[in-house]
Write an enzyme that holds these catalytic residues in place. Structure first.
Site, PDB file in Angstrom:
ATOM      1  N   ARG A   1     -12.111  15.366   9.011  1.00  0.00           N
ATOM      2  CA  ARG A   1     -12.937  15.796   7.877  1.00  0.00           C
ATOM      3  C   ARG A   1     -14.346  16.125   8.354  1.00  0.00           C
ATOM      4  NH1 ARG A   1     -11.360  10.763   4.837  1.00  0.00           N
ATOM      5  NH2 ARG A   1      -9.348  11.212   3.889  1.00  0.00           N
TER       6      ARG A   1
ATOM      7  N   GLU B   1      -8.300  -5.161   5.477  1.00  0.00           N
ATOM      8  CA  GLU B   1      -8.159  -4.829   4.049  1.00  0.00           C
ATOM      9  C   GLU B   1      -6.983  -5.574   3.414  1.00  0.00           C
ATOM     10  OE1 GLU B   1      -9.151  -0.315   3.529  1.00  0.00           O
ATOM     11  OE2 GLU B   1      -8.738  -0.725   5.631  1.00  0.00           O
TER      12      GLU B   1
ATOM     13  N   ASN C   1       0.871  -1.178   0.000  1.00  0.00           N
ATOM     14  CA  ASN C   1       0.000   0.000   0.000  1.00  0.00           C
ATOM     15  C   ASN C   1       0.912   1.234   0.000  1.00  0.00           C
ATOM     16  OD1 ASN C   1      -1.742   2.071   0.544  1.00  0.00           O
ATOM     17  ND2 ASN C   1      -2.664   1.130   2.357  1.00  0.00           N
TER      18      ASN C   1
ATOM     19  N   HIS D   1     -12.986   3.284   0.732  1.00  0.00           N
ATOM     20  CA  HIS D   1     -13.018   2.221   1.750  1.00  0.00           C
ATOM     21  C   HIS D   1     -13.716   0.957   1.236  1.00  0.00           C
ATOM     22  CE1 HIS D   1     -13.031   5.254   5.404  1.00  0.00           C
ATOM     23  NE2 HIS D   1     -11.806   5.006   4.976  1.00  0.00           N
TER      24      HIS D   1
ATOM     25  N   ARG E   1      -2.735  -2.039  -3.324  1.00  0.00           N
ATOM     26  CA  ARG E   1      -3.925  -1.238  -3.048  1.00  0.00           C
ATOM     27  C   ARG E   1      -3.903  -0.027  -3.990  1.00  0.00           C
ATOM     28  NH1 ARG E   1      -5.007   3.509   1.063  1.00  0.00           N
ATOM     29  NH2 ARG E   1      -7.259   3.605   0.803  1.00  0.00           N
TER      30      ARG E   1
END
Ligand code: AMP
Length: 406
Positions: free
Chosen positions: A245, A389, A7, A184, A95
């Site tokens: 966020r 993941e 990743n 996601h 990823r």
């Protein structure tokens, strides 16, 4: 079969090496601050057959190519490595954040797919270029292996137009690709498949609301195992309140703040990096800090937690309406997996939908455990399912190596 999962961020490489015979993690680590004089490698190897190793050391790594070489050298180190040779790696799973509209599944990387990832750099300017740099470096360093791309957006490619289109002029969509993509997706897919197994339902018949609550937060409505709506939008800024966020706001706030003197880049930075839990609490983006502050009467922290939980409840209510049925609400991510107080607050809001919280279950399901946190008699089941993941990427890569596809 050995699968290496990579990743790559703009200045980091996160990795895990799996033995797919038993899905065990042979080694994992993170190389940070790539391209700076303070690059740092944190590595742990489980020592299968050799010495287990945990190390943290300053390294010289100018770019992704140098960084990957360094990591691979550690993996084959004669004393503490976990591989005899790089040739033992059968598959490398990458990823990739954005596959755009066309990509609906994980795929073997070839020239065509590289072009697709490149074409979507505009939509994910912070991520896709770094993902590409990592892919190119890994293809050079592990040339014998099959390389696969696993896209964050792919699971969400099944959203119907009424969910992914915004009510803006058609030309914005046609010319500027303005639509909901979602993110996601790999996490939402992993917990969907795992929850289906735990609930004893075929994966293509399960109806779920999957709620990923980490530093970034998102929610997916899943009907018959397919994503039909999702809270993040054209970018990850939309939807739930997150660590830093804002999630949903009135878009006109941007014009108001611009008129008040803030440059567009400044507004972008504030909404992405200084809002959410941090903006409201003026204390921290970490839920653990906020819950401790709430205990001692911090009112800003309490408001941040209230807004966070209320937004989640509101989205669950909306998704409940659009699904053909609901087998469970599934909580995951750092907060979903580890925070009984937040889960309890979410369950309380879901009382009108028939949720009956079970305090003992809620307190027990932590530290990587999966299980229901509502009572046996609850009309609405709320479950916790830890996400993974990297394992999802490894499984997809293994399937591609075997030529089965995903
Ligand atoms: P993730 O992005 O999934 O790794 O989640 C990271 C976030 O999970 C952190 O920023 C914390 O807010 C949250 N978190 C982790 N452990 C706990 C905990 N025990 N209680 C509350 N929040 C937690």
């Amino acid at each position: 079969m050995k699968v290496f999962v990579v990743n790559c961020g703009s200045s980091s490489i996160k990795y895990q090496l799996f033995d797919m015979a038993d899905e065990s993690v042979l080694a994992k680590g993170l190389l940070e601050r790539l391209g700076t004089s303070s690059a740092l490698l944190r590595h742990s190897g489980n020592g299968k057959g050799r010495e287990p190793v945990e190390c943290e050391r300053a390294v010289q790594a100018a770019d992704h190519t140098a960084g990957l070489k360094l990591i691979l050298d550690v993996l084959v180190d004669p004393r503490s490595g976990v591989l005899e040779s790089i040739d033992q790696i059968d598959g490398v799973g990458h990823r990739v954040v954005h596959g755009g509209e066309g990509v609906t599944r994980s795929s073997r990387i070839d020239g065509e797919l590289l072009k697709v990832i490149e074409a979507n750099c505009d939509l994910a300017p912070l991520h896709n270029p770094a993902n590409l740099a990592g892919i190119r470096a890994a293809m050079g360093a592990v040339p014998r292996a099959v390389h696969a791309a696993v896209f964050d957006t792919a699971f969400l490619a099944t959203l119907p137009p009424h969910a992914y289109r915004y009510a803006v002029p058609n030309a914005w969509y046609a010319q500027h690709h303005v639509r909901r993509y979602g993110f996601h997706g790999t996490s939402h897919r992993y917990v969907t498949l795992t929850a289906a197994g735990l609930l004893g339902k075929p994966a293509d018949q399960v109806h779920l609301i999957t709620v990923h609550l980490g530093n970034g937060c998102s929610m997916t409505a899943v009907a018959g195992g397919k994503a039909v709506d999702h809270s993040m939008g054209m970018t990850p800024l939309e939807g739930l309140v997150m660590g830093t966020r804002s999630g949903d706001i009135d878009p006109a706030i941007v014009f108001q703040m611009h008129a008040a003197g803030l440059a567009v880049q400044e507004i972008d930075r504030v909404l992405n990096k200084e809002s959410g839990l941090l903006g409201l609490s003026e204390l921290s983006n970490d839920m653990r800090d906020l819950l401790r502050a709430v205990e001692v009467g911090d009112r800003k922290a309490a408001l941040a937690v209230d807004v966070f939980v209320y937004r989640i409840a509101k989205y669950i209510g909306a998704y409940y309406t659009i699904l053909p049925g609901l087998d469970a609400v599934v909580l995951t991510g750092g907060i979903g997996e580890n925070s009984p107080p937040i889960r309890h607050r979410i369950c309380r809001w879901l009382t009108p939908l028939g949720a009956v919280a079970d305090e003992a279950r809620n307190n027990q399901v932590v530290g990587g455990r999966a299980g229901p946190i509502t009572a046996e008699r609850s009309a609405l089941a709320v479950w916790v399912v830890p996400t993974n993941e990297e394992l999802m990427i490894a499984r997809d890569t293994a399937a591609i190596v075997f030529g089965r596809g995903t």
